[in-house]
Design an enzyme around this catalytic site. Structure first.
Site, mmCIF file in Angstrom:
data_model
loop_
_atom_site.group_PDB
_atom_site.id
_atom_site.type_symbol
_atom_site.label_atom_id
_atom_site.label_comp_id
_atom_site.label_asym_id
_atom_site.label_seq_id
_atom_site.Cartn_x
_atom_site.Cartn_y
_atom_site.Cartn_z
ATOM 1 C CG ASP A 1 -2.124 -0.635 1.240
ATOM 2 O OD1 ASP A 1 -2.666 -0.916 -0.212
ATOM 3 O OD2 ASP A 1 -2.368 -1.619 2.093
ATOM 4 C CG ASP B 1 -7.833 -3.231 -2.637
ATOM 5 O OD1 ASP B 1 -8.902 -4.274 -3.248
ATOM 6 O OD2 ASP B 1 -9.035 -2.555 -1.758
HETATM 7 N N1 GLY Z 1 -7.534 -1.048 0.120
HETATM 8 C C1 GLY Z 1 -8.579 -1.727 0.879
HETATM 9 C C2 GLY Z 1 -10.469 -0.921 0.807
HETATM 10 O O1 GLY Z 1 -10.222 -0.724 -0.642
HETATM 11 O O2 GLY Z 1 -10.872 -1.409 1.683
#
Ligand code: GLY
Length: 398
Positions: free
Chosen positions: A114, A173
Site C-alpha cells: 500500500d 486494490d
Molecule cells: N484497500 C483497502 C480498501 O479499499 O478497503
C-alpha cells in the site's frame, strides 16, 4: 493522485451537445472547499502532534485514528495538499508538509503493497505541487520498497503475505499503487518500475475479471503465476462485486491508459465503468451499496468512498473516451452532486470533522460500517478539483 491539470486544457471536446443549454449544476466547488477547509482546520486542532492519523469514527462515535503504518496514512496529508492546490493558501502547504513528512519512516516498509496510497498520495502530491527536493528521495526509496514485493516468476506485486492459507494473494486494490511506480520510472530512469506496472496490470486484467467485467477482490497465485483461488475479503461473497473494488479497478486502468496509451487498458476501464453505471442495483444518485450483490438491497449501507473514487476516475476517463465520455462526465457530476448534498456531506462540526458520511470499510469484518473514511474525503476533493478544471472548458459547461 491528481495529475497535472494543464493537459486537460487540450482535451477532446467530448461532452458538448444539446445538454449545454441546461442550467448549471448545483455543485459549488468553492463552497465545498470552503467547508472542507473549516472542517479540516478543526481536524488539525484535534491532532496537534501529527502522530495519530485521522481514519474514521469508532462504533461509540469517538474519533478513530491509526498509525503511519496503516494503509490510509497518506490520505489526510494528501487532502491537505488538495486544499493547498485549490486555495494556494500557505497555511495548507505548511500543514500538508508536516503530515507528509510524518510518513518518512514508511519509506523502508516492505511489509505492505500500500505504499502508493501511503506515500504517493501525500508526498507525491507535495512533490507535484512544490517540487520540494526533500520529498524526492523519500518517494524513490519507498518505490524501491514497494518493488521488492514483485517477483518475476509470479508477475504480480504481492498484496499480503498470507490469506486463508495462500502465500501470494493479490487484491484488486493493488492497481492503485502502480501510478506511484510509473512516477518512479520516469523520475529515476529505472525501467524496471515500468515493467513491473505493465506485468501486474496484464496479469490482473487476465485473472481478476469476470466476463461481465466485474472483479474478484482477491486472487491467490502459486508458482509460475498460476491462479490457485479467487476469493473475497471485504465483499459479500467470493462471486460478488464489492463496490470499492470495482472502483479501484476503474481508477487503476484509467491511470494505466494515461501512462502507457495501451488501448486495452482504456477498453478495460470503459468496460468497468459500464458495469458500474449500468448495474440494475446502482441507485439513482449513483452512490453504490457497499457490494452490488449485498443480499438485502435496498436495506444495505451505501459506500460513499466508492462513489468518490468512481467520480474521480470517471472525470479522467471521460477525457480519453471521445463521444462516450459525455455519459461518464455526466455520471461523475451526478455522483459529486449527491456527495455534496446533505445526504452524504457533513455539516460543519459534525462527523468528527470528516467531510463525507456513509462509507463502509469492511462489512464482513464488522469494521467501519456506515462511517466517515479519510479516503472518501481524499477522492472527493480530488474529484472536485478535476471537475473544477473541466468545467472551465466550454465543452464541459453542461
Ligand atoms: N484497500 C483497502 C480498501 O479499499 O478497503
Amino acid at each position: 493522485m491528481l495529475k497535472n491539470l494543464l493537459p486537460l486544457l487540450l482535451l477532446p471536446l467530448c461532452v458538448a451537445g444539446t445538454a449545454r443549454a441546461q442550467k448549471a449544476p448545483a455543485l459549488n466547488v468553492a463552497r465545498e472547499f470552503a467547508l472542507a477547509g473549516q472542517q479540516y482546520e478543526r481536524m488539525l486542532q484535534t491532532h496537534p502532534d501529527g502522530k495519530r492519523t485521522p481514519q474514521s469514527t469508532n462504533p461509540d462515535g469517538s474519533m478513530k485514528d491509526m498509525p503511519t503504518s496503516w494503509w490510509c496514512s497518506g490520505f489526510f496529508g494528501g487532502s491537505l495538499w488538495y486544499l493547498f492546490e485549490h486555495t494556494k493558501d500557505p497555511k495548507w502547504q505548511a500543514a500538508a508538509d508536516k503530515w507528509s513528512r510524518n510518513l518518512t519512516p514508511e519509506q523502508t516498509n516492505t511489509s505492505t503493497h500500500d505504499l502508493g496510497f501511503m506515500l504517493y498520495c501525500a508526498l507525491g502530491n507535495g512533490y507535484r505541487l512544490t517540487q520540494n527536493p526533500a520529498y524526492r528521495p523519500i518517494l524513490l526509496t519507498g518505490a524501491g520498497s514497494l518493488a521488492t514485493r514483485f517477483h518475476p516468476e509470479y508477475g504480480v506485486i504481492k498484496s499480503w503475505d498470507e490469506f486463508k492459507g495462500y502465500s501470494y494473494p493479490v487484491i484488486i486494490d493493488n492497481l492503485m499503487n502502480l501510478e506511484y511506480l510509473f512516477w518512479a520510472a520516469r523520475e529515476s530512469g529505472d525501467k524496471r518500475f515500468y515493467t513491473i506496472c505493465v506485468s501486474h496490470a496484464d496479469s490482473t486484467l487476465k485473472n481478476h475479471f469476470r466476463p461481465d467485467y466485474s472483479s474478484y477482490h482477491v486472487v491467490c497465485y502459486g508458482p509460475g503465476g498460476k491462479v490457485l483461488k479467487r476469493q473475497t475479503s471485504q465483499g459479500y461473497a467470493d462471486e460478488s462485486a464489492w463496490a470499492r473494488g470495482q472502483t479501484w479497478g476503474l481508477y487503476g486502468y484509467t491511470v494505466l491508459y494515461r501512462e502507457t496509451k495501451n488501448p486495452r487498458y482504456l477498453a478495460q476501464a470503459q468496460h468497468i465503468a459500464d458495469f458500474y453505471l449500468h448495474h440494475p442495483r446502482l441507485p439513482a444518485d449513483k452512490i453504490p451499496y457497499w457490494d452490488f450483490d449485498a443480499p438485502n438491497i435496498p436495506n444495505e449501507e451505501r459506500d460513499a468512498s466508492a462513489g468518490a473514487v468512481a467520480a474521480s476516475a470517471l472525470l479522467e476517463l471521460c477525457t480519453y473516451s471521445g463521444p462516450a465520455g459525455k455519459a461518464y462526465y455526466q455520471a461523475a457530476v451526478t455522483m459529486l452532486t449527491s456527495l455534496a448534498s446533505p445526504a452524504y456531506r457533513a455539516k460543519l462540526g459534525e462527523n468528527n470533522n470528516f467531510l463525507l458520511k456513509h462509507s463502509v470499510g469492511s462489512k464482513p469484518h464488522h469494521s467501519e460500517i456506515d462511517v466517515p473514511l479519510v479516503y472518501a474525503d481524499y477522492y472527493y476533493l480530488e474529484a472536485l478539483l478535476r471537475y473544477d478544471a473541466l468545467r472551465k472548458l466550454p465543452a464541459y459547461q453542461l
